[in-house]
Design a protein around this motif. Sequence first.
Motif, short mmCIF file in Angstrom:
data_model
loop_
_atom_site.label_atom_id
_atom_site.label_comp_id
_atom_site.label_asym_id
_atom_site.label_seq_id
_atom_site.Cartn_x
_atom_site.Cartn_y
_atom_site.Cartn_z
N PHE A 76 47.09 65.22 70.07
CA PHE A 76 45.81 66.62 70.88
C PHE A 76 44.12 65.89 70.62
CE2 PHE A 76 42.01 68.73 68.63
CZ PHE A 76 41.89 69.60 69.16
N ILE A 77 44.52 64.56 69.92
CA ILE A 77 42.84 63.73 70.76
C ILE A 77 42.19 63.18 71.65
CG2 ILE A 77 41.01 61.27 68.93
CD1 ILE A 77 42.63 62.28 66.46
N ARG A 78 43.91 62.84 72.39
CA ARG A 78 44.42 62.33 73.68
C ARG A 78 44.01 62.96 74.51
NH1 ARG A 78 49.12 60.78 73.45
NH2 ARG A 78 48.89 58.30 72.17
N ASP A 79 43.72 63.75 74.19
CA ASP A 79 43.87 65.17 75.35
C ASP A 79 42.57 65.36 75.27
OD1 ASP A 79 46.34 65.30 76.30
OD2 ASP A 79 47.19 67.17 74.70
N LEU A 80 41.73 65.77 73.77
CA LEU A 80 40.04 65.62 74.25
C LEU A 80 39.21 64.74 75.41
CD1 LEU A 80 38.17 67.50 73.66
CD2 LEU A 80 38.53 65.76 70.98
N ILE A 91 41.44 56.81 77.30
CA ILE A 91 41.78 56.37 76.61
C ILE A 91 41.18 55.10 75.26
CG2 ILE A 91 44.55 54.82 76.43
CD1 ILE A 91 44.52 57.72 77.40
N SER A 92 40.81 54.74 76.18
CA SER A 92 39.53 53.34 75.20
C SER A 92 39.00 54.04 74.31
CB SER A 92 39.06 52.90 76.06
OG SER A 92 38.32 53.45 76.42
N TRP A 93 38.58 55.52 74.27
CA TRP A 93 37.63 56.37 73.44
C TRP A 93 37.90 57.41 72.66
CZ3 TRP A 93 32.41 54.73 72.34
CH2 TRP A 93 32.32 53.97 73.61
N VAL A 94 39.76 57.37 72.53
CA VAL A 94 39.88 58.05 71.54
C VAL A 94 40.47 57.25 70.00
CG1 VAL A 94 42.70 58.26 70.31
CG2 VAL A 94 42.63 58.33 72.95
N PHE A 96 38.03 56.00 68.74
CA PHE A 96 36.73 56.29 68.01
C PHE A 96 36.20 58.22 67.26
CE2 PHE A 96 32.13 58.08 69.24
CZ PHE A 96 31.50 57.72 67.33
N LEU A 97 36.58 58.87 68.46
CA LEU A 97 37.17 60.40 68.62
C LEU A 97 37.79 60.80 67.90
CD1 LEU A 97 36.38 61.47 72.55
CD2 LEU A 97 34.89 61.18 71.21
N GLY A 98 38.62 60.00 67.37
CA GLY A 98 39.26 60.50 66.22
C GLY A 98 38.98 60.03 65.29
N THR A 99 38.76 59.01 64.76
CA THR A 99 38.25 58.78 63.69
C THR A 99 37.22 59.61 62.85
OG1 THR A 99 38.18 56.13 64.13
CG2 THR A 99 36.86 57.06 62.11
N ILE A 100 35.94 60.21 64.35
CA ILE A 100 35.68 61.14 64.31
C ILE A 100 35.67 62.45 63.17
CG2 ILE A 100 32.78 62.11 64.67
CD1 ILE A 100 32.05 60.45 64.18
N PHE A 101 36.74 62.56 64.17
CA PHE A 101 37.26 64.52 64.66
C PHE A 101 38.02 65.38 62.17
CE2 PHE A 101 41.43 67.23 64.36
CZ PHE A 101 40.35 67.87 64.43
N VAL A 229 34.04 70.51 67.61
CA VAL A 229 33.02 70.67 67.75
C VAL A 229 31.67 69.49 68.36
CG1 VAL A 229 30.63 72.00 67.91
CG2 VAL A 229 31.93 73.53 67.87
N PHE A 230 32.24 69.20 66.89
CA PHE A 230 31.16 67.51 66.79
C PHE A 230 32.41 66.51 67.63
CE2 PHE A 230 29.28 63.96 65.49
CZ PHE A 230 28.43 64.25 65.04
N SER A 231 33.67 66.30 67.81
CA SER A 231 34.17 65.73 68.67
C SER A 231 34.08 65.75 69.56
CB SER A 231 35.64 65.17 67.80
OG SER A 231 36.01 66.80 67.50
N THR A 232 34.38 67.18 70.52
CA THR A 232 33.85 67.88 72.08
C THR A 232 32.72 66.97 72.32
OG1 THR A 232 36.05 69.44 71.16
CG2 THR A 232 33.82 69.05 72.99
#
Length: 244
Positions: A76-80, A91-94, A96-101, A229-232
């Motif tokens: 889910f986070i990879r698709d986001l 891919i390189s930001w998965v 960071f976004l995953g940790t935030i989410f 919303v925040f991670s998006t």
Amino acid sequence: MSHFYFFSINSFFKIAEVSVGQHLYWKFGNYQVHGQVLLTSWVVFSILIVLSLSANRNLSLEPKGLQNFTEYTTEFIRDLAKTQIGETDGISWVPFLGTIFLFIFVSNWSGALFPWKIIELPNGELAAPTNDINTTVALALLTSFAYFFAGFQKKGFNYFQRYISPVAFLLPINILEDFTKPLSLSFRLFGNILADELVVGVLITLVPLVVPIPLMLLGLFTSAIQALVFSTLAGAYIGESIEG
């Protein structure tokens, strides 16, 4: 005149010392931090660490149970990240976004599900980490640093051309936009979580049996939406900084 000057300075410092609510303060040298936020943040970190280790301890080709859940979350986070940033750079930001989410999601749900307030402290009271403005501001500043870093890494000094694009007189507006992004991120998350916990707390006090249950379920839904919303938006800002 000098007396008025010193009076104004003293008044300014007294206003700066005003804080909302009571807090458990811990001192580190000359600095004070909100101890109750650190306590609940460590609980959230512990939940994430235990869940990750338990789910990925014995990996199998056919995921089951917790492994299936963590793989679904990762996809889910990879698709986001791919949607907001791009197929190649996303891919390189998965991580960071995953940790935030995950941090915001578990923090929000901990405030909605766990009765923090029954634990008494010497001063202040426990609540979700995202219920404190310092936490949401820190997350927003991390996001700002991330999209500055992404843009500078991708374009070098050419990244700063975006401030005078498409015309140079938009420079003040473009700079102001970078200041409003972390403000909107932090206050949106803080305001929604604080309002949700206050409403549920007041209704539990007034009508402790039936009425708060639907609102608590709604709070779980809105808490998940706020993490999304925040991670998006974080991914959208990073994608905006590296786009051509």
